[in-house]
Design an enzyme around this catalytic site. Structure first.
Site, short mmCIF file in Angstrom:
data_model
loop_
_atom_site.label_atom_id
_atom_site.label_comp_id
_atom_site.label_asym_id
_atom_site.label_seq_id
_atom_site.Cartn_x
_atom_site.Cartn_y
_atom_site.Cartn_z
N ARG A 168 0.85 -1.19 0.00
CA ARG A 168 0.00 0.00 0.00
C ARG A 168 0.88 1.24 0.00
O ARG A 168 2.04 1.20 0.38
CB ARG A 168 -0.91 -0.01 1.24
CG ARG A 168 -1.90 -1.17 1.20
CD ARG A 168 -2.76 -1.22 2.45
NE ARG A 168 -3.71 -0.13 2.46
CZ ARG A 168 -3.95 0.64 3.52
NH1 ARG A 168 -3.33 0.44 4.64
NH2 ARG A 168 -4.84 1.61 3.45
N LYS B 254 4.39 -7.13 11.91
CA LYS B 254 3.38 -7.39 10.88
C LYS B 254 3.61 -8.76 10.26
O LYS B 254 4.72 -9.10 9.88
CB LYS B 254 3.49 -6.29 9.82
CG LYS B 254 2.56 -6.44 8.64
CD LYS B 254 2.46 -5.11 7.91
CE LYS B 254 1.87 -5.25 6.53
NZ LYS B 254 1.59 -3.95 5.90
N ARG C 188 -1.64 5.72 12.52
CA ARG C 188 -0.61 4.99 13.25
C ARG C 188 -0.69 5.39 14.72
O ARG C 188 -1.30 6.42 15.05
CB ARG C 188 0.78 5.23 12.68
CG ARG C 188 1.23 6.64 12.70
CD ARG C 188 2.63 6.78 12.06
NE ARG C 188 2.95 8.16 11.80
CZ ARG C 188 3.37 9.04 12.70
NH1 ARG C 188 3.52 8.66 13.95
NH2 ARG C 188 3.64 10.29 12.37
C1 BTN Z 1 0.70 -3.82 2.40
O1 BTN Z 1 1.32 -2.80 2.10
O2 BTN Z 1 0.55 -4.17 3.57
C2 BTN Z 1 0.08 -4.67 1.31
C3 BTN Z 1 1.03 -5.71 0.83
C4 BTN Z 1 0.44 -6.58 -0.27
C5 BTN Z 1 1.48 -7.48 -0.88
C6 BTN Z 1 0.86 -8.50 -1.80
S1 BTN Z 1 2.00 -9.77 -2.27
C7 BTN Z 1 0.84 -10.36 -3.43
C8 BTN Z 1 0.22 -9.14 -4.08
N1 BTN Z 1 1.05 -8.70 -5.18
C9 BTN Z 1 1.58 -7.50 -4.96
O3 BTN Z 1 2.33 -6.89 -5.74
N2 BTN Z 1 1.18 -7.04 -3.77
C10 BTN Z 1 0.30 -7.97 -3.10
#
Ligand code: BTN
Length: 320
Positions: free
Chosen positions: A120, A185, A317
């Site tokens: 994100r 996390k 946060r």
């Molecule tokens: C976050 O920032 O917490 C979200 C992370 C999401 C990662 C996943 S891995 C599978 C899918 N493909 C990506 O490029 N991103 C999501």
């Protein structure tokens, strides 16, 4: 060429000569040597034993389409088009490509590693091979964007449910959908939408979950993994993937039929921001966490009164 068949042969932990591997896979010894080099370059611990061959040091937890599919409940398995890739740029991008090629139904792509995994807010999602889960769902939902509030929280609940059913404990959700433990996390969710405001929407749900990772560089927030949190258990990526796929598909079905209400209590039970001093990423809002409303917005008690924060609007946060 895929390195998966070679890893499969080495996964017994025995020494295999280059000649026997080449004969079994129908390639030259040079091709085997190159594949071993590629795997070593990705961090897979393969020993080269002079005059004898190659041996895999430690175990390998391979992703396998048939194994995942065999663990899905039939009503889910019948509807899902599952693809397992060795490597991809991003599993979310793979879903959009497959839509452009006319694929439909519930699409699920998993990859062993991503070269351009994204998180994100434009962050990079580190995606080392052989370690974690990187998977995305592509679904057409009979709800427009305006009624998708709460979807992202539903996905967080679905993942937590799946892991708790497998023995994980003390999991929390950090609004809107980070799966966390007090040590860091464990999983993140990236939802991308295409489609209409009303009517129907195409939704990509990307999930990254740390399974075996015990060390990595370039992660800018505290993180943990299933192996680190629950070392007494043997975590298999195929089993976790199947549990997550089934839980997300079933939960999204329920959300489409009944909205966010059935998930409210179970999300609130895992809320890690409640009663904490919160600040929005840009500092434009601060106050005390009061939990979620019926649509899944986060409520913050500020000096001016209670403000509902919409998922995607700002990130919250804890104030340090
Ligand atoms: C976050 O920032 O917490 C979200 C992370 C999401 C990662 C996943 S891995 C599978 C899918 N493909 C990506 O490029 N991103 C999501």
């Amino acid at each position: 060429m895929s390195t998966k068949p070679l890893l499969g042969l080495l996964s017994d932990g025995q020494v295999h000569s280059g000649e026997s591997l080449a004969a079994e896979l129908g390639v030259s010894r040079t091709a085997i040597w190159k594949q071993v080099g590629r795997l070593q370059g990705k961090g897979v611990a393969i020993e080269t034993i002079r005059g004898r061959g190659y041996r895999l040091a430690g175990s390998v937890d391979l992703l396998d389409n048939d194994t995942i599919r065999s663990r899905l409940p039939a009503p889910v398995s019948d509807r899902v088009r599952l693809v397992v890739l060795d490597e991809v740029d991003s599993t979310n991008t793979d879903i959009s490509r497959r839509w452009r090629q006319g694929e439909d139904g519930i699409l699920v792509t998993l990859a062993d590693t991503q070269s351009a995994g994204r998180g994100r807010r434009g962050r990079v999602w580190q995606s080392p091979p052989g370690q974690n889960l990187y998977l995305s769902f592509g679904m057409q939902l009979a709800r427009g964007f305006t009624s998708l509030d709460g979807l992202s929280l539903v996905v967080g609940c679905a993942i937590a449910d799946a892991l708790e059913a497998m023995g994980a404990s003390d999991l929390g959700l950090k609004w809107p959908n980070d799966l966390v433990h007090e040590r860091g996390k464990l999983a993140g969710v990236l939802i991308e939408l295409q489609g209409e405001l009303e009517g129907s929407a195409q939704v990509i749900i990307g999930v990254g979950m740390n399974i075996h990772m015990t060390a990595t560089e370039g992660v800018d927030q505290p993180w943990t993994s299933l192996d680190l949190l629950y070392p007494e258990q043997t975590w298999k990526r195929n089993a976790v993937a199947a549990a997550v796929v089934a839980s997300v598909v079933e939960s999204v079905d329920r959300f489409v039929e009944q909205g966010f209400a059935p998930f409210h209590a179970q999300w609130a039970r895992r809320d890690t921001l409640r009663a904490r001093e919160l600040v929005a990423a840009g500092g434009e809002l601060q106050g005390l966490g009061e939990g979620i409303d019926d649509a899944g917005n986060y409520l913050v008690r500020t000096a001016e009164g209670v403000r509902a924060v919409h998922a995607g609007e700002i990130s919250l946060r804890m104030r340090s």
